[in-house]
Design an enzyme around this catalytic site. Structure first.
Site, PDB file in Angstrom:
ATOM      1  N   HIS A   1      -6.304 -15.514  -3.646  1.00 60.27           N
ATOM      2  CA  HIS A   1      -5.855 -14.487  -2.695  1.00 60.27           C
ATOM      3  C   HIS A   1      -6.498 -14.680  -1.325  1.00 60.27           C
ATOM      4  O   HIS A   1      -5.980 -14.275  -0.312  1.00 60.27           O
ATOM      5  CB  HIS A   1      -6.230 -13.083  -3.184  1.00 60.27           C
ATOM      6  CG  HIS A   1      -5.811 -12.823  -4.586  1.00 60.27           C
ATOM      7  ND1 HIS A   1      -4.486 -12.780  -4.964  1.00 60.27           N
ATOM      8  CD2 HIS A   1      -6.531 -12.622  -5.717  1.00 60.27           C
ATOM      9  CE1 HIS A   1      -4.413 -12.546  -6.271  1.00 60.27           C
ATOM     10  NE2 HIS A   1      -5.639 -12.442  -6.745  1.00 60.27           N
TER      11      HIS A   1
ATOM     12  N   HIS B   1     -15.144 -12.340   2.713  1.00 60.72           N
ATOM     13  CA  HIS B   1     -13.870 -13.053   2.605  1.00 60.72           C
ATOM     14  C   HIS B   1     -13.032 -12.739   3.845  1.00 60.72           C
ATOM     15  O   HIS B   1     -13.413 -11.882   4.648  1.00 60.72           O
ATOM     16  CB  HIS B   1     -13.126 -12.614   1.330  1.00 60.72           C
ATOM     17  CG  HIS B   1     -12.802 -11.148   1.338  1.00 60.72           C
ATOM     18  ND1 HIS B   1     -13.616 -10.208   0.775  1.00 60.72           N
ATOM     19  CD2 HIS B   1     -11.771 -10.457   1.902  1.00 60.72           C
ATOM     20  CE1 HIS B   1     -13.096  -9.004   0.973  1.00 60.72           C
ATOM     21  NE2 HIS B   1     -11.976  -9.127   1.659  1.00 60.72           N
TER      22      HIS B   1
ATOM     23  N   HIS C   1      -8.960 -12.346   5.824  1.00 61.11           N
ATOM     24  CA  HIS C   1      -7.521 -12.078   5.752  1.00 61.11           C
ATOM     25  C   HIS C   1      -6.904 -12.683   7.010  1.00 61.11           C
ATOM     26  O   HIS C   1      -7.497 -12.606   8.088  1.00 61.11           O
ATOM     27  CB  HIS C   1      -7.253 -10.565   5.733  1.00 61.11           C
ATOM     28  CG  HIS C   1      -7.903  -9.866   4.573  1.00 61.11           C
ATOM     29  ND1 HIS C   1      -7.277  -9.663   3.374  1.00 61.11           N
ATOM     30  CD2 HIS C   1      -9.147  -9.337   4.442  1.00 61.11           C
ATOM     31  CE1 HIS C   1      -8.098  -9.021   2.543  1.00 61.11           C
ATOM     32  NE2 HIS C   1      -9.241  -8.805   3.164  1.00 61.11           N
TER      33      HIS C   1
ATOM     34  N   GLU D   1      -6.113  -6.821   8.922  1.00 64.39           N
ATOM     35  CA  GLU D   1      -5.655  -5.713   8.082  1.00 64.39           C
ATOM     36  C   GLU D   1      -5.639  -4.428   8.899  1.00 64.39           C
ATOM     37  O   GLU D   1      -4.650  -3.724   8.952  1.00 64.39           O
ATOM     38  CB  GLU D   1      -6.574  -5.578   6.868  1.00 64.39           C
ATOM     39  CG  GLU D   1      -6.509  -6.812   5.977  1.00 64.39           C
ATOM     40  CD  GLU D   1      -6.619  -6.478   4.508  1.00 64.39           C
ATOM     41  OE1 GLU D   1      -7.700  -6.019   4.106  1.00 64.39           O
ATOM     42  OE2 GLU D   1      -5.636  -6.678   3.775  1.00 64.39           O
TER      43      GLU D   1
ATOM     44  N   HIS E   1     -14.247  -9.556   6.121  1.00 63.93           N
ATOM     45  CA  HIS E   1     -14.827  -8.419   5.411  1.00 63.93           C
ATOM     46  C   HIS E   1     -16.131  -8.834   4.752  1.00 63.93           C
ATOM     47  O   HIS E   1     -16.158  -9.804   3.996  1.00 63.93           O
ATOM     48  CB  HIS E   1     -13.855  -7.903   4.338  1.00 63.93           C
ATOM     49  CG  HIS E   1     -12.674  -7.200   4.929  1.00 63.93           C
ATOM     50  ND1 HIS E   1     -11.487  -7.018   4.253  1.00 63.93           N
ATOM     51  CD2 HIS E   1     -12.519  -6.619   6.150  1.00 63.93           C
ATOM     52  CE1 HIS E   1     -10.639  -6.360   5.034  1.00 63.93           C
ATOM     53  NE2 HIS E   1     -11.243  -6.108   6.189  1.00 63.93           N
TER      54      HIS E   1
ATOM     55  N   THR F   1      -8.755  -3.148  -0.105  1.00 63.26           N
ATOM     56  CA  THR F   1      -7.398  -3.429   0.362  1.00 63.26           C
ATOM     57  C   THR F   1      -6.663  -4.366  -0.587  1.00 63.26           C
ATOM     58  O   THR F   1      -5.561  -4.814  -0.288  1.00 63.26           O
ATOM     59  CB  THR F   1      -7.413  -4.041   1.781  1.00 63.26           C
ATOM     60  OG1 THR F   1      -8.071  -5.311   1.712  1.00 63.26           O
ATOM     61  CG2 THR F   1      -8.135  -3.132   2.760  1.00 63.26           C
ATOM     62  N   THR F   2      -7.294  -4.681  -1.713  1.00 61.33           N
ATOM     63  CA  THR F   2      -6.646  -5.494  -2.745  1.00 61.33           C
ATOM     64  C   THR F   2      -6.771  -4.744  -4.065  1.00 61.33           C
ATOM     65  O   THR F   2      -7.673  -3.909  -4.222  1.00 61.33           O
ATOM     66  CB  THR F   2      -7.352  -6.856  -2.882  1.00 61.33           C
ATOM     67  OG1 THR F   2      -8.738  -6.647  -3.129  1.00 61.33           O
ATOM     68  CG2 THR F   2      -7.175  -7.694  -1.637  1.00 61.33           C
TER      69      THR F   2
END
Ligand SMILES: *[C@@H]1O[C@H](CO)[C@@H](O)[C@H](O)[C@H]1NC(C)=O
Ligand SMILES: *[C@@H]1O[C@H](CO)[C@@H](O)[C@H](O)[C@H]1NC(C)=O
Ligand SMILES: [Zn+2]
Length: 361
Positions: free
Chosen positions: A109, A134, A136, A147, A160, A241-242
């Site tokens: 992801h 991680h 995004h 995000e 994040h 958010t996941t």
């Protein structure tokens, strides 16, 4: 500080009930990924949710994703409220010795780097210890991959740094589903000049191109990944958010972005796949950000938005007025002196004096 929910006790009860419900409804984990962004269409080994799953499908298996306090959100004027009690963020133990090693992994992801619990964030209501970071991002064709958005506007990417409440919980896993369990630092990323600190992550991307691949990175000063100003941020209570989207995150999103070069962003957007090395149908890892969620409460801000700008504007106006007045007064004085001199004998030197004045103005 910011636990300003309308009725904390009622909310806590609802959240607790939801948690136990989710726990019960959770099935044995399948081997493959059980969720994906629309673009990361991962076919599932289990028949529970066959076919491609976008984020609209998340709530079917992960009920919290369709629940309350979901992240990310858009920060817009109507929901922002200045809070003078918000202290500058302080980090501790972020300068990690190069003798230590971080594990970088492609989890299908995102690209995730494990962090040491000796790294902390201070000035939150509890002590929070680092677990992982991680990113995004979007895709090559657009600069929209963050995000969180500000006034409806995306940034190019978002980092994040995830921390767990180490005052109350033993580790990330036991904290993740508790309403006071997590604190995440969000860093908005924009295109600008080359960033040597981010390169310490990005130059390992080629080693984790495929799902489940891992590599080691030597320790470095993680604080270099944060923006310079740690006193200006947005603060609210939201969620992962996941999936499983637990509403357990105290969010701190810094107001100022960090910059990476276009080439660095491109490397992030093109290096990775959601799929494993031997997958006959590789899928690029792009657009791995969740869309903004509805948000009807307040976001607290540590800076006085608009207000500060108007003070700056007002003082510049005053400065301009003072300058103009001074100039006018000087002109007037010189002119009246010249008029007196004109009546005298010396004409020429007065002109050269005036020329001197104008050339230095
Ligand atoms: C899951 O993975 C394990 C080993 O990693 C394997 O033994 C097992 O057969 C796999 N199950 C499915 C349903 O693919
Ligand atoms: C981080 O630690 C190294 C030694 O491990 C030191 O040389 C460096 O100056 C430190 N950086 C900061 C910003 O404190
Ligand atoms: Zn994230």
């Amino acid at each position: 500080m910011p636990a300003q929910r309308s009725s904390p006790a009622a909310t806590a009860a609802v959240v607790l009930t939801l948690f136990s419900w989710a726990r019960l409804s959770e099935q044995a984990p399948a081997n493959g990924s059980t969720w994906s962004y629309l673009e990361c269409k991962v076919s599932l080994p289990s028949l529970a949710f066959p076919g491609p799953e976008g984020e609209k499908m998340w709530p079917k298996r992960y009920p919290f994703c369709g629940g309350q306090f979901q992240s990310p959100i858009d920060f817009h004027e109507d929901i922002l409220q200045y809070d003078s009690s918000l202290l500058p963020i302080e980090v501790e133990g972020y300068n990690v010795s190069s003798l230590e090693q971080f594990i970088l992994i492609n989890n299908g992801h995102s690209v995730k780097m494990s962090l040491s619990p000796t790294m902390h964030v201070r000035n939150l209501r509890n002590k929070f210890s680092a677990a992982q970071l991680h990113l995004h991002w979007g895709n090559q064709n657009k600069l929209e991959g963050s995000e969180h958005t500000v006034g409806g506007k995306h940034f190019a990417a978002e980092l994040h740094i995830v921390h767990y409440n180490s005052d109350l919980y033993l580790d990330m896993d036991s904290a993740a589903d508790k309403s006071d369990g997590l604190a995440v630092l969000g860093i908005l990323i924009q295109v600008g000049r080359f960033n040597p600190s981010y390169e310490k992550l990005f130059n390992h991307l080629q080693n984790v191109k495929y799902k489940d691949q891992e590599t080691y990175i030597s320790g470095f000063n993680i604080q270099e990944l944060l923006p310079d100003r740690l006193d200006e941020y947005y603060r609210y209570e939201g969620s992962l958010t996941t999936p499983p989207c637990y509403p357990s995150v105290l969010w701190t999103v810094f107001r100022n972005p960090v910059y990476i070069s276009r080439e660095q962003l491109m490397a992030l957007q093109t290096a990775l796949y959601c799929t494993q090395l031997d997958d006959p149908a590789p899928i690029e890892m792009v657009d791995n950000f969740r869309k903004v969620q509805e948000f009807e409460r307040m976001v607290f801000v540590s800076f006085q938005q608009g207000f500060v700008e108007s003070i700056v504007l007002a003082s510049s106006l005053v400065a301009v007025v003072v300058l103009v007045l001074t100039f006018w007064l000087i002109r007037r004085t010189t002119r009246s002196r010249r008029t007196k001199e004109d009546k005298g004998i010396i004409y020429k030197p007065a002109i050269s004096k005036e020329e001197e004045n104008t050339s230095t103005a």
